[in-house]
Scaffold this active site. Structure first.
Site, PDB file in Angstrom:
ATOM      1  N   LYS A  79       0.241  -1.152   0.123  1.00 44.05           N
ATOM      2  CA  LYS A  79      -0.376   0.114  -0.143  1.00 44.05           C
ATOM      3  C   LYS A  79       1.017   1.347   0.101  1.00 44.05           C
ATOM      4  O   LYS A  79       1.717   1.125   0.617  1.00 44.05           O
ATOM      5  CB  LYS A  79      -0.812   0.120   1.680  1.00 44.05           C
ATOM      6  CG  LYS A  79      -2.032   1.039   1.359  1.00 44.05           C
ATOM      7  CD  LYS A  79      -2.662   1.593   2.726  1.00 44.05           C
ATOM      8  CE  LYS A  79      -3.813   2.135   2.479  1.00 44.05           C
ATOM      9  NZ  LYS A  79      -4.799   2.158   3.679  1.00 44.05           N
ATOM     10  N   SER A 154     -10.312   2.105   2.683  1.00 46.40           N
ATOM     11  CA  SER A 154      -9.237   2.478   1.778  1.00 46.40           C
ATOM     12  C   SER A 154      -7.657   1.996   1.104  1.00 46.40           C
ATOM     13  O   SER A 154      -7.085   1.753   0.041  1.00 46.40           O
ATOM     14  CB  SER A 154      -8.183   3.861   2.557  1.00 46.40           C
ATOM     15  OG  SER A 154      -6.910   3.273   3.709  1.00 46.40           O
ATOM     16  N   SER A 178     -10.038  -0.525   7.390  1.00 46.26           N
ATOM     17  CA  SER A 178      -9.499  -0.216   5.496  1.00 46.26           C
ATOM     18  C   SER A 178      -9.014  -1.812   4.985  1.00 46.26           C
ATOM     19  O   SER A 178      -8.227  -1.300   4.159  1.00 46.26           O
ATOM     20  CB  SER A 178      -8.504   0.584   5.446  1.00 46.26           C
ATOM     21  OG  SER A 178      -9.396   1.976   5.020  1.00 46.26           O
TER      22      SER A 178
HETATM   23  N1  GLN Z   1     -13.653   4.292   6.035  1.00 48.86           N
HETATM   24  C1  GLN Z   1     -13.194   4.671   7.484  1.00 48.86           C
HETATM   25  C2  GLN Z   1     -12.454   5.871   7.009  1.00 48.86           C
HETATM   26  O1  GLN Z   1     -12.787   6.424   6.036  1.00 48.86           O
HETATM   27  C3  GLN Z   1     -11.661   3.832   7.935  1.00 48.86           C
HETATM   28  C4  GLN Z   1      -9.857   3.933   6.921  1.00 48.86           C
HETATM   29  C5  GLN Z   1      -9.222   3.495   7.362  1.00 48.86           C
HETATM   30  O2  GLN Z   1      -9.461   2.299   7.959  1.00 48.86           O
HETATM   31  N2  GLN Z   1      -8.024   4.077   7.194  1.00 48.86           N
HETATM   32  O3  GLN Z   1     -12.095   7.037   8.108  1.00 48.86           O
END
Ligand code: GLN
Length: 492
Positions: A79, A154, A178
């Protein structure tokens, strides 16, 4: 060989050890697939072909000399939130589009030491804020199961590369879901470890008390191989815990499903917006686990309504603080021709950050400001503790807790959910991070549109082995994890 990408990690390591193919052949195979297929999926932000082939050659030398480690020569994608020395590390943001990291994140360093070959860096929501990967400066990644849908976020790029067989395994990070949600949207297995199990050093910070890196792969077994490489104490991360690391691969059959007590939170299955197909597939998977000998126990998690508001105060608060370092002065994006220092700060940040990141900085700064700190931030911290206690109470009676990973399958690209609609989609994943617990997603079937559905299992602290073992045995008795998207079936 044209079908090297169909091998499991175990088969790959065996093929390399017995010289059925070399790491160079395997790496070139993936690079060819990326060249042929990734134009449609758009999962890679940076492909490091030259470096990958050099790493593959080094791996082949180790394999030949008999000094190779278990994963030596196996390709991986990272990532783009993990710092990679000498390679752009963008976090999906214009702010870091020109940032070449001077050092490796510990996770990256560990994969290199283990002889894994880095294919490149993959797309993500900007600074990991989002659930679709659409907030990336580099544009939307597509879901390999249906290119008109998002891969989730994400860590959408990490999920898409594995689901399209553009990498056999990938790293992801999970601040509020995410790893689990994109794994769910793309039909993969993904593990969010206990907070402190995997080093955060060199992992670009979103919300430091919630962020945790972990593996994304096709199966629990593949995840276990990567966990064996990346887990462990790191003196460079003061929140990493000095606790012996399990052998996740050796433990894959160590937890008995027979007699396992699986908690089913009453509140989770009546959530408004829970898709009927998702509910049905998750219930079928639980039935399967029951057939394998597990007992389903109804439990109460009374704090469910507080998950979304609590997370969406704490995460933006920490983000607003973490992102204050991007000031246009030291590194990252700088606006053109600033008139003075304030203009430099203001325009660099307004032009360098996208809309969702700016929204979170505003929310977080507001919640942390003198007049509101007690009313919002301190209150949220107190509720966070209650959420944790709710789980600990549940674990007095059950071994693991089952839930969907997400209330729906993958959204359509451009669906343009309002921020609140999108935040509500995180209902099943956020509490795990607030409590610091480990949780895993496993693919358990499809909805009517052939989009994958995921089951989430939440464990008590340090139960990664147990979670991987339960999913591994489920996967020995089912074949959802072996299903491939049409694009992954294409040979190059
Ligand atoms: N969807 C969640 C957010 O927007 C989690 C994102 C994540 O785990 N990085 O914060």
């Amino acid at each position: 060989m044209t079908d090297l990408h169909r091998l499991s990690i175990r088969e790959m390591t065996e093929g390399l050890k017995t010289a059925q193919f070399s790491s160079r052949e395997l790496t070139q195979h993936y690079l060819d697939r990326i060249a042929k297929i990734d134009g449609r999926v758009q999962s890679y932000v940076t492909v490091t072909a030259e470096q990958a082939l050099a790493q593959a050659d080094a791996a082949d030398n180790l394999l030949k000399s008999g000094t190779a480690g278990i994963l030596t020569g196996v390709p991986i994608a990272h990532k783009d939130i993990f710092c990679t020395q000498g390679i752009r590390t963008s976090a999906g943001s214009k702010m870091l589009d020109n940032f070449i990291s001077p050092y490796d994140a510990t996770v990256v360093a560990k994969t290199k030491e283990a002889g894994l070959v880095t294919l490149g860096k993959v797309n993500m929501d900007e600074f990991a804020m989002g659930s679709t990967s659409e907030s990336s400066f580099y544009g939307a990644t597509k879901n390999p199961w249906n290119l008109e849908h998002v891969p989730g976020g994400s860590s959408g790029g990490s999920a898409a590369v594995v689901a399209a067989d553009l990498a056999p395994i990938a790293t992801g990070t999970d601040t509020g879901g995410s790893i689990r949600q994109p794994a769910s949207f793309c039909g993969l297995t993904g593990l969010k470890p206990t907070y402190g199990r995997v080093s955060r050093f060199g992992m670009i910070a979103f919300a430091s008390s919630l962020d945790q890196g972990g593996p994304m792969a096709r199966s629990a077994e593949d995840c276990a191989f990567l966990m064996n490489t990346i887990a462990g104490h790191d003196a460079k991360d003061s929140t990493s815990v000095d606790k012996a690391v399990d052998d996740y691969v050796a433990n894959l059959n160590a937890t008995a499903v027979k007699g396992l007590r699986i908690g089913i939170p009453k509140q989770y299955f009546n959530v408004q917006g829970l898709d009927a197909d998702v509910k049905a597939r998750v219930e079928e998977s639980l039935k399967k686990l029951q057939e394998m000998g597990a007992t389903l126990v109804e439990i109460d998690l009374n704090m469910t309504e507080a998950y979304v508001p609590t997370y969406y105060l704490i995460a933006p608060a920490e983000a607003s603080s973490n992102l204050s370092r991007y000031d246009g002065v030291r590194y990252g994006y700088r606006c053109e021709n600033p008139t003075d220092i304030l203009d430099l700060y203001k325009r660099s940040r307004s032009e360098g950050f996208g809309a969702e990141v700016q929204r979170r900085i505003l929310i977080g700064t507001y919640a942390l400001s003198a007049g509101y700190y007690d009313a919002y931030y301190v209150k949220a911290q107190k509720v966070r503790r209650l959420i944790q206690q709710d789980f600990l109470k549940a674990f007095e009676n059950v071994d693991v807790i089952a839930a969907p990973s997400a209330p729906t399958t993958a959204y359509k690209i451009g669906a343009n959910l309002s921020p609140t609609e999108m935040y509500l989609g995180d209902i099943y994943t956020l509490a795990v991070n607030l409590a610091g617990l480990p949780a895993i997603n496993a693919p358990v079937g499809f909805d009517a549109n052939q989009l994958p559905v995921g089951l989430q299992l939440i464990g008590n602290y340090w139960s990664e082995s147990q979670l991987l073992s339960i999913v591994h045995q489920y996967q020995q008795n089912t074949d959802w994890h072996t299903k491939r998207a049409a694009i992954a079936e294409e040979n190059v």
